[in-house]
Design a protein around this motif. Structure first.
Motif, mmCIF file in Angstrom:
data_model
loop_
_atom_site.group_PDB
_atom_site.id
_atom_site.type_symbol
_atom_site.label_atom_id
_atom_site.label_comp_id
_atom_site.label_asym_id
_atom_site.label_seq_id
_atom_site.Cartn_x
_atom_site.Cartn_y
_atom_site.Cartn_z
ATOM 1 N N ARG A 33 34.915 -30.385 67.851
ATOM 2 C CA ARG A 33 35.981 -30.518 66.862
ATOM 3 C C ARG A 33 35.463 -31.152 65.577
ATOM 4 O O ARG A 33 35.831 -30.758 64.471
ATOM 5 N N LEU A 34 34.573 -32.119 65.712
ATOM 6 C CA LEU A 34 33.994 -32.799 64.560
ATOM 7 C C LEU A 34 33.174 -31.836 63.698
ATOM 8 O O LEU A 34 33.233 -31.878 62.468
ATOM 9 N N LEU A 35 32.456 -30.928 64.343
ATOM 10 C CA LEU A 35 31.572 -30.019 63.616
ATOM 11 C C LEU A 35 32.252 -28.735 63.152
ATOM 12 O O LEU A 35 31.625 -27.914 62.489
ATOM 13 N N GLU A 36 33.533 -28.537 63.480
ATOM 14 C CA GLU A 36 34.237 -27.323 63.055
ATOM 15 C C GLU A 36 34.260 -27.183 61.535
ATOM 16 O O GLU A 36 34.164 -26.083 61.010
ATOM 17 N N ASP A 37 34.395 -28.281 60.829
ATOM 18 C CA ASP A 37 34.490 -28.249 59.371
ATOM 19 C C ASP A 37 33.170 -28.633 58.712
ATOM 20 O O ASP A 37 33.152 -29.206 57.630
ATOM 21 N N CYS A 38 32.053 -28.305 59.336
ATOM 22 C CA CYS A 38 30.733 -28.656 58.824
ATOM 23 C C CYS A 38 30.505 -28.000 57.459
ATOM 24 O O CYS A 38 30.827 -26.830 57.250
ATOM 25 N N ASP A 39 29.968 -28.760 56.510
ATOM 26 C CA ASP A 39 29.647 -28.243 55.180
ATOM 27 C C ASP A 39 28.265 -27.603 55.135
ATOM 28 O O ASP A 39 27.850 -27.105 54.091
ATOM 29 N N HIS A 40 27.532 -27.640 56.227
ATOM 30 C CA HIS A 40 26.184 -27.079 56.344
ATOM 31 C C HIS A 40 25.228 -27.729 55.344
ATOM 32 O O HIS A 40 24.364 -27.072 54.775
ATOM 33 N N THR A 41 25.397 -29.032 55.151
ATOM 34 C CA THR A 41 24.500 -29.811 54.303
ATOM 35 C C THR A 41 24.156 -31.104 55.022
ATOM 36 O O THR A 41 24.896 -31.568 55.895
ATOM 37 N N TYR A 42 23.022 -31.686 54.637
ATOM 38 C CA TYR A 42 22.674 -33.019 55.120
ATOM 39 C C TYR A 42 23.464 -34.040 54.324
ATOM 40 O O TYR A 42 24.097 -33.717 53.322
ATOM 41 N N ALA A 43 23.405 -35.290 54.727
ATOM 42 C CA ALA A 43 24.163 -36.354 54.069
ATOM 43 C C ALA A 43 23.760 -36.526 52.603
ATOM 44 O O ALA A 43 24.583 -36.917 51.776
ATOM 45 N N ASP A 44 22.511 -36.187 52.259
ATOM 46 C CA ASP A 44 22.057 -36.337 50.876
ATOM 47 C C ASP A 44 22.370 -35.121 50.005
ATOM 48 O O ASP A 44 21.964 -35.057 48.852
ATOM 49 N N GLY A 45 23.084 -34.130 50.548
ATOM 50 C CA GLY A 45 23.500 -32.976 49.768
ATOM 51 C C GLY A 45 22.613 -31.752 49.886
ATOM 52 O O GLY A 45 22.977 -30.673 49.431
ATOM 53 N N ARG A 46 21.431 -31.894 50.494
ATOM 54 C CA ARG A 46 20.547 -30.739 50.663
ATOM 55 C C ARG A 46 21.135 -29.760 51.680
ATOM 56 O O ARG A 46 21.815 -30.158 52.617
ATOM 57 N N SER A 47 20.855 -28.488 51.507
ATOM 58 C CA SER A 47 21.323 -27.467 52.431
ATOM 59 C C SER A 47 20.696 -27.675 53.802
ATOM 60 O O SER A 47 19.508 -27.965 53.921
ATOM 61 N N ALA A 48 21.490 -27.501 54.838
ATOM 62 C CA ALA A 48 21.000 -27.654 56.208
ATOM 63 C C ALA A 48 20.683 -26.310 56.835
ATOM 64 O O ALA A 48 20.398 -26.232 58.026
ATOM 65 N N GLY A 49 20.715 -25.227 56.036
ATOM 66 C CA GLY A 49 20.407 -23.904 56.551
ATOM 67 C C GLY A 49 18.919 -23.732 56.769
ATOM 68 O O GLY A 49 18.117 -24.030 55.884
ATOM 69 N N VAL A 50 18.537 -23.294 57.953
ATOM 70 C CA VAL A 50 17.138 -23.053 58.279
ATOM 71 C C VAL A 50 16.992 -21.652 58.837
ATOM 72 O O VAL A 50 17.927 -21.086 59.395
ATOM 73 N N GLY A 51 15.815 -21.074 58.659
ATOM 74 C CA GLY A 51 15.552 -19.758 59.206
ATOM 75 C C GLY A 51 15.256 -18.761 58.106
ATOM 76 O O GLY A 51 15.305 -19.080 56.924
ATOM 77 N N GLY A 52 14.948 -17.550 58.512
ATOM 78 C CA GLY A 52 14.604 -16.503 57.569
ATOM 79 C C GLY A 52 15.715 -15.477 57.459
ATOM 80 O O GLY A 52 16.695 -15.661 56.740
ATOM 81 N N ALA A 53 15.568 -14.382 58.191
ATOM 82 C CA ALA A 53 16.559 -13.309 58.141
ATOM 83 C C ALA A 53 17.903 -13.776 58.685
ATOM 84 O O ALA A 53 18.959 -13.384 58.194
ATOM 85 N N VAL A 54 17.854 -14.609 59.689
ATOM 86 C CA VAL A 54 19.074 -15.189 60.256
ATOM 87 C C VAL A 54 19.006 -16.684 59.990
ATOM 88 O O VAL A 54 18.120 -17.368 60.469
ATOM 89 N N ARG A 55 19.942 -17.194 59.206
ATOM 90 C CA ARG A 55 19.957 -18.618 58.868
ATOM 91 C C ARG A 55 20.959 -19.337 59.760
ATOM 92 O O ARG A 55 22.051 -18.840 60.015
ATOM 93 N N VAL A 56 20.561 -20.506 60.219
ATOM 94 C CA VAL A 56 21.370 -21.308 61.124
ATOM 95 C C VAL A 56 21.493 -22.712 60.535
ATOM 96 O O VAL A 56 20.547 -23.228 59.953
#
Length: 73
Positions: A33-56
């Protein structure tokens, strides 16, 4: 320890295991429930997306869609 004592202790342990499994399931549900509204960023504002063709998202584990990706055809 007799066989009847072993079986009684096993029953006690099974009850204790069930309690812990229920508590763990509740914690996992809280985390989901806590992660349902994830902004997909770290606390410092950097993107938390990792990967190449498929980003997670490294924070919540959801697959991220590309900016130009169509959701339907």
């Amino acid at each position: 320890m007799t066989q009847s004592e072993r079986l009684a202790r096993r029953t006690e342990l099974r009850v204790e295991i069930a309690k812990h499994e229920a508590a763990l399931a509740a914690l996992r549900a809280d985390e989901a429930r806590l992660l349902e509204d994830c902004d997909h960023t770290y606390a410092d504002g950097r993107s938390a997306g990792v990967g190449g063709a498929v980003r997670v998202c490294a924070v919540c584990g959801h697959v991220l869609k590309h900016r130009d990706e169509k959701l339907w055809g």
